[in-house]
Design a protein around this motif. Structure first.
Motif, PDB file in Angstrom:
ATOM      1  N   TRP A  81       0.928  -1.160  -0.117  1.00 60.18           N
ATOM      2  CA  TRP A  81       0.017   0.143   0.022  1.00 60.18           C
ATOM      3  C   TRP A  81       0.928   1.305   0.006  1.00 60.18           C
ATOM      4  CZ3 TRP A  81      -3.450   3.042  -1.116  1.00 60.18           C
ATOM      5  CH2 TRP A  81      -4.005   4.025  -0.545  1.00 60.18           C
ATOM      6  N   ILE A  82       1.834   1.270   0.998  1.00 61.39           N
ATOM      7  CA  ILE A  82       2.652   2.535   1.056  1.00 61.39           C
ATOM      8  C   ILE A  82       3.455   2.739  -0.457  1.00 61.39           C
ATOM      9  CG2 ILE A  82       4.545   1.631   2.218  1.00 61.39           C
ATOM     10  CD1 ILE A  82       3.110   4.930   2.696  1.00 61.39           C
ATOM     11  N   SER A  83       3.907   1.581  -0.973  1.00 57.00           N
ATOM     12  CA  SER A  83       4.903   1.525  -2.130  1.00 57.00           C
ATOM     13  C   SER A  83       3.669   2.005  -3.482  1.00 57.00           C
ATOM     14  CB  SER A  83       5.473   0.280  -2.520  1.00 57.00           C
ATOM     15  OG  SER A  83       6.138  -0.128  -1.552  1.00 57.00           O
ATOM     16  N   VAL A  84       2.457   1.548  -3.463  1.00 54.66           N
ATOM     17  CA  VAL A  84       1.783   2.095  -4.630  1.00 54.66           C
ATOM     18  C   VAL A  84       1.211   3.490  -4.348  1.00 54.66           C
ATOM     19  CG1 VAL A  84      -0.544   1.790  -5.617  1.00 54.66           C
ATOM     20  CG2 VAL A  84       0.876  -0.315  -5.065  1.00 54.66           C
ATOM     21  N   ALA A  85       1.092   3.919  -3.132  1.00 54.65           N
ATOM     22  CA  ALA A  85       0.584   5.275  -2.841  1.00 54.65           C
ATOM     23  C   ALA A  85       1.861   6.150  -3.157  1.00 54.65           C
ATOM     24  CB  ALA A  85       0.136   5.382  -1.381  1.00 54.65           C
ATOM     25  N   SER A  86       2.926   5.923  -2.739  1.00 51.96           N
ATOM     26  CA  SER A  86       4.275   6.765  -2.756  1.00 51.96           C
ATOM     27  C   SER A  86       4.602   7.029  -4.315  1.00 51.96           C
ATOM     28  CB  SER A  86       5.376   6.260  -2.006  1.00 51.96           C
ATOM     29  OG  SER A  86       4.999   6.227  -0.585  1.00 51.96           O
ATOM     30  N   MET A  87       4.206   5.806  -5.023  1.00 55.79           N
ATOM     31  CA  MET A  87       4.789   5.850  -6.421  1.00 55.79           C
ATOM     32  C   MET A  87       3.631   6.436  -7.300  1.00 55.79           C
ATOM     33  SD  MET A  87       7.261   4.660  -8.454  1.00 55.79           S
ATOM     34  CE  MET A  87       7.427   5.186  -9.976  1.00 55.79           C
ATOM     35  N   ALA A  88       2.262   6.475  -6.830  1.00 59.72           N
ATOM     36  CA  ALA A  88       1.368   7.284  -7.524  1.00 59.72           C
ATOM     37  C   ALA A  88       1.765   8.831  -7.376  1.00 59.72           C
ATOM     38  CB  ALA A  88      -0.121   6.805  -6.939  1.00 59.72           C
ATOM     39  N   LEU A  89       1.876   9.097  -5.960  1.00 56.45           N
ATOM     40  CA  LEU A  89       2.084  10.318  -5.740  1.00 56.45           C
ATOM     41  C   LEU A  89       3.518  10.806  -6.446  1.00 56.45           C
ATOM     42  CD1 LEU A  89       1.767  12.986  -4.084  1.00 56.45           C
ATOM     43  CD2 LEU A  89       3.182  12.197  -2.123  1.00 56.45           C
ATOM     44  N   ILE A 214       9.385   6.372 -21.199  1.00 53.49           N
ATOM     45  CA  ILE A 214       9.150   6.523 -19.781  1.00 53.49           C
ATOM     46  C   ILE A 214       8.858   5.417 -19.018  1.00 53.49           C
ATOM     47  CG2 ILE A 214       7.475   7.631 -17.887  1.00 53.49           C
ATOM     48  CD1 ILE A 214       7.037   9.745 -20.132  1.00 53.49           C
ATOM     49  N   VAL A 215       8.334   4.440 -19.565  1.00 55.29           N
ATOM     50  CA  VAL A 215       7.780   3.116 -18.947  1.00 55.29           C
ATOM     51  C   VAL A 215       8.940   2.283 -18.334  1.00 55.29           C
ATOM     52  CG1 VAL A 215       6.615   0.749 -19.089  1.00 55.29           C
ATOM     53  CG2 VAL A 215       5.441   2.689 -19.866  1.00 55.29           C
ATOM     54  N   PRO A 216      10.147   1.980 -19.187  1.00 52.05           N
ATOM     55  CA  PRO A 216      11.080   1.213 -18.434  1.00 52.05           C
ATOM     56  C   PRO A 216      11.647   1.631 -17.215  1.00 52.05           C
ATOM     57  CG  PRO A 216      11.326   1.083 -21.024  1.00 52.05           C
ATOM     58  CD  PRO A 216       9.980   2.252 -20.358  1.00 52.05           C
ATOM     59  N   PRO A 217      12.208   2.845 -17.211  1.00 54.73           N
ATOM     60  CA  PRO A 217      12.653   3.215 -15.967  1.00 54.73           C
ATOM     61  C   PRO A 217      11.684   3.738 -14.763  1.00 54.73           C
ATOM     62  CG  PRO A 217      12.654   5.056 -17.514  1.00 54.73           C
ATOM     63  CD  PRO A 217      12.425   3.812 -18.282  1.00 54.73           C
ATOM     64  N   THR A 218      10.504   3.714 -15.075  1.00 52.44           N
ATOM     65  CA  THR A 218       9.506   3.910 -14.086  1.00 52.44           C
ATOM     66  C   THR A 218       9.200   2.426 -13.345  1.00 52.44           C
ATOM     67  OG1 THR A 218       8.342   5.717 -15.469  1.00 52.44           O
ATOM     68  CG2 THR A 218       6.946   4.779 -13.731  1.00 52.44           C
ATOM     69  N   GLY A 219       9.260   1.603 -14.249  1.00 54.32           N
ATOM     70  CA  GLY A 219       9.167   0.348 -13.522  1.00 54.32           C
ATOM     71  C   GLY A 219      10.293  -0.068 -12.816  1.00 54.32           C
ATOM     72  N   ASN A 220      11.279   0.110 -13.119  1.00 55.85           N
ATOM     73  CA  ASN A 220      12.693   0.078 -12.358  1.00 55.85           C
ATOM     74  C   ASN A 220      12.489   0.871 -10.874  1.00 55.85           C
ATOM     75  OD1 ASN A 220      13.762  -1.645 -14.029  1.00 55.85           O
ATOM     76  ND2 ASN A 220      14.847  -0.151 -15.148  1.00 55.85           N
ATOM     77  N   GLU A 221      11.786   2.192 -11.045  1.00 52.03           N
ATOM     78  CA  GLU A 221      11.715   2.769  -9.838  1.00 52.03           C
ATOM     79  C   GLU A 221      10.849   2.383  -9.128  1.00 52.03           C
ATOM     80  OE1 GLU A 221      13.231   5.711  -8.700  1.00 52.03           O
ATOM     81  OE2 GLU A 221      14.691   5.253 -10.254  1.00 52.03           O
ATOM     82  N   PHE A 222       9.665   1.711  -9.424  1.00 50.46           N
ATOM     83  CA  PHE A 222       8.615   1.015  -8.713  1.00 50.46           C
ATOM     84  C   PHE A 222       9.226  -0.056  -7.890  1.00 50.46           C
ATOM     85  CE2 PHE A 222       5.080  -1.835  -7.766  1.00 50.46           C
ATOM     86  CZ  PHE A 222       4.352  -0.840  -7.024  1.00 50.46           C
ATOM     87  N   ILE A 223      10.022  -0.863  -8.620  1.00 47.51           N
ATOM     88  CA  ILE A 223      10.402  -1.801  -8.087  1.00 47.51           C
ATOM     89  C   ILE A 223      11.548  -1.440  -6.847  1.00 47.51           C
ATOM     90  CG2 ILE A 223      12.330  -3.921  -8.510  1.00 47.51           C
ATOM     91  CD1 ILE A 223      10.670  -4.359 -11.056  1.00 47.51           C
ATOM     92  N   ASN A 224      12.301  -0.538  -7.154  1.00 46.36           N
ATOM     93  CA  ASN A 224      13.266   0.066  -6.240  1.00 46.36           C
ATOM     94  C   ASN A 224      12.410   0.460  -4.956  1.00 46.36           C
ATOM     95  OD1 ASN A 224      15.975   0.871  -5.480  1.00 46.36           O
ATOM     96  ND2 ASN A 224      15.011   3.141  -5.466  1.00 46.36           N
ATOM     97  N   MET A 225      11.240   1.096  -5.232  1.00 48.68           N
ATOM     98  CA  MET A 225      10.391   1.641  -4.057  1.00 48.68           C
ATOM     99  C   MET A 225       9.843   0.594  -3.127  1.00 48.68           C
ATOM    100  SD  MET A 225       8.833   4.184  -2.855  1.00 48.68           S
ATOM    101  CE  MET A 225       8.868   5.571  -3.989  1.00 48.68           C
ATOM    102  N   LEU A 226       9.609  -0.607  -3.725  1.00 43.54           N
ATOM    103  CA  LEU A 226       9.126  -1.636  -3.158  1.00 43.54           C
ATOM    104  C   LEU A 226      10.339  -1.875  -1.921  1.00 43.54           C
ATOM    105  CD1 LEU A 226       7.838  -4.198  -5.442  1.00 43.54           C
ATOM    106  CD2 LEU A 226       6.586  -3.014  -3.557  1.00 43.54           C
ATOM    107  N   LYS A 227      11.500  -1.890  -2.447  1.00 44.82           N
ATOM    108  CA  LYS A 227      12.424  -2.166  -1.412  1.00 44.82           C
ATOM    109  C   LYS A 227      12.947  -1.048  -0.490  1.00 44.82           C
ATOM    110  CE  LYS A 227      15.226  -3.219  -4.920  1.00 44.82           C
ATOM    111  NZ  LYS A 227      16.342  -3.597  -5.768  1.00 44.82           N
ATOM    112  N   THR A 228      13.063   0.346  -1.081  1.00 43.87           N
ATOM    113  CA  THR A 228      13.075   1.500  -0.320  1.00 43.87           C
ATOM    114  C   THR A 228      12.056   1.830   0.773  1.00 43.87           C
ATOM    115  OG1 THR A 228      14.185   2.447  -2.359  1.00 43.87           O
ATOM    116  CG2 THR A 228      13.692   3.979  -0.305  1.00 43.87           C
ATOM    117  N   SER A 229      10.963   1.198   0.560  1.00 46.44           N
ATOM    118  CA  SER A 229       9.948   1.309   1.701  1.00 46.44           C
ATOM    119  C   SER A 229      10.351   0.549   2.991  1.00 46.44           C
ATOM    120  CB  SER A 229       8.689   0.750   1.092  1.00 46.44           C
ATOM    121  OG  SER A 229       8.707  -0.792   0.979  1.00 46.44           O
TER     122      SER A 229
END
Length: 313
Positions: A81-89, A214-229
């Motif tokens: 939840w926090i990963s999806v919400a933070s990535m959306a923001l 935009i999509v490839p690096p955005t996907g990498n950022e979201f995967i990184n967000m899961l770990k940074t969370s």
């Protein structure tokens, strides 16, 4: 004379008398001994590492036992939840500040540059702590129409959301800016010639084409967000790592619970990596005439080829 011509025009592949016939050329592949040696070394190191862990003081039975513990599953849900919400923001802020950065207005462009410079230049861990301890600077939040104590407003979830989302927005702004600049300027000029406004051009022409970049690096950022969370434990937000630590503090299975958390992080990143692959494939349809086969299509083709070989044999 005719006999001489007949002899001269004989078959060209007939070897002259007394000549030794040539043998067929056999291609011998180059032997790569280094590959075999490196493979053996890697396997030996992997076996040694596995043996070391098998002999260590680890209660391996605890790992599958705690893998689906209700506390772990609640922390897992909060992590998603926090990963999806933070990535959306971060995505919304990234698009906004990328457009501001490319604006010809010096004020908006400077503000966007300062935002990107500040949030990219400070560690996300420090940003989380600043938001969580904001009550030390502003004990009371007074917006005129709303007034309350900062400790009541700045909850662990809000501190985690702002810390992760604002930081991600700075990185997404640069990703979106690069995607927008990858679209040829003639596309913008043509849409303006058709009577589109700047907003319509950006929404209908530029951004759809920029998504492929935009999509490839955005996907990498979201995967990184899961770990940074996992850093949100600093602001007392209950996530997967916090759940593992709570169980470890009562069961004294510290390393075992870290293994449980690591397994779930691997599962999450693997699932979202598959989603990223198919999302990139979707936006690549306009750039490639023929899309490359998916892993499932490759597997199906290999199985079909293998079955055909067995049928022929």
């Amino acid at each position: 004379m005719t006999d001489k011509l007949d002899k001269a025009s004989g078959p060209a592949d007939t070897p002259p008398a007394g000549a030794v016939p040539h043998e067929a050329i056999r291609a011998i592949p180059v032997r790569h001994y280094g590959r075999w040696i490196s493979a053996v070394v890697v396997l030996a190191l992997a076996a040694a590492l596995a043996y070391a862990f098998s002999q260590g003081n680890v209660r391996w039975a605890t790992v599958p036992e705690k893998l689906f513990d209700p506390t772990i599953l609640r922390g897992l849900g909060n992590t998603i939840w926090i990963s999806v919400a933070s990535m959306a923001l971060g995505l919304v802020l990234g698009v906004l500040f990328a457009v501001m950065r490319l604006s010809k207005n010096p004020v908006t462009s400077t503000i966007a540059w300062f935002y990107i410079w500040f949030f990219r230049g400070t560690p996300v861990y420090v940003q989380l702590l600043i938001w969580f301890n904001l009550a030390l600077i502003f004990p009371i939040l007074n917006l005129g129409f709303y007034k309350d104590e900062m400790t009541q407003v700045m909850t662990p979830f809000l501190a985690a959301l702002l810390g992760l989302g604002l930081n991600e927005g700075a990185y997404m702004a640069e990703i979106v800016r690069a995607g927008i600049q990858s679209v040829d300027e003639g596309q913008t000029e043509a849409s303006h010639a058709l009577g589109m406004t700047q907003t319509q051009t950006m929404r209908r022409v530029v951004l759809p084409q920029a998504m492929r970049v935009i999509v490839p690096p955005t996907g990498n950022e979201f995967i990184n967000m899961l770990k940074t969370s996992s850093l949100v434990v600093a602001v007392q937000y209950f996530d997967l790592l916090r759940a593992a630590q709570d169980i470890a503090s009562t069961s004294f299975a510290v390393m075992e619970m870290f293994f449980v958390a690591s397994i779930w992080y691997l599962v999450l990143t693997s699932i979202f990596s598959i989603g990223q692959y198919y999302l990139e494939r979707h936006y690549a349809r306009g750039a490639l005439r023929t899309l490359p086969p998916t892993p499932l299509q490759k597997l199906k083709a290999n199985l079909t080829r293998l079955s055909n070989r067995k049928a022929v044999a």
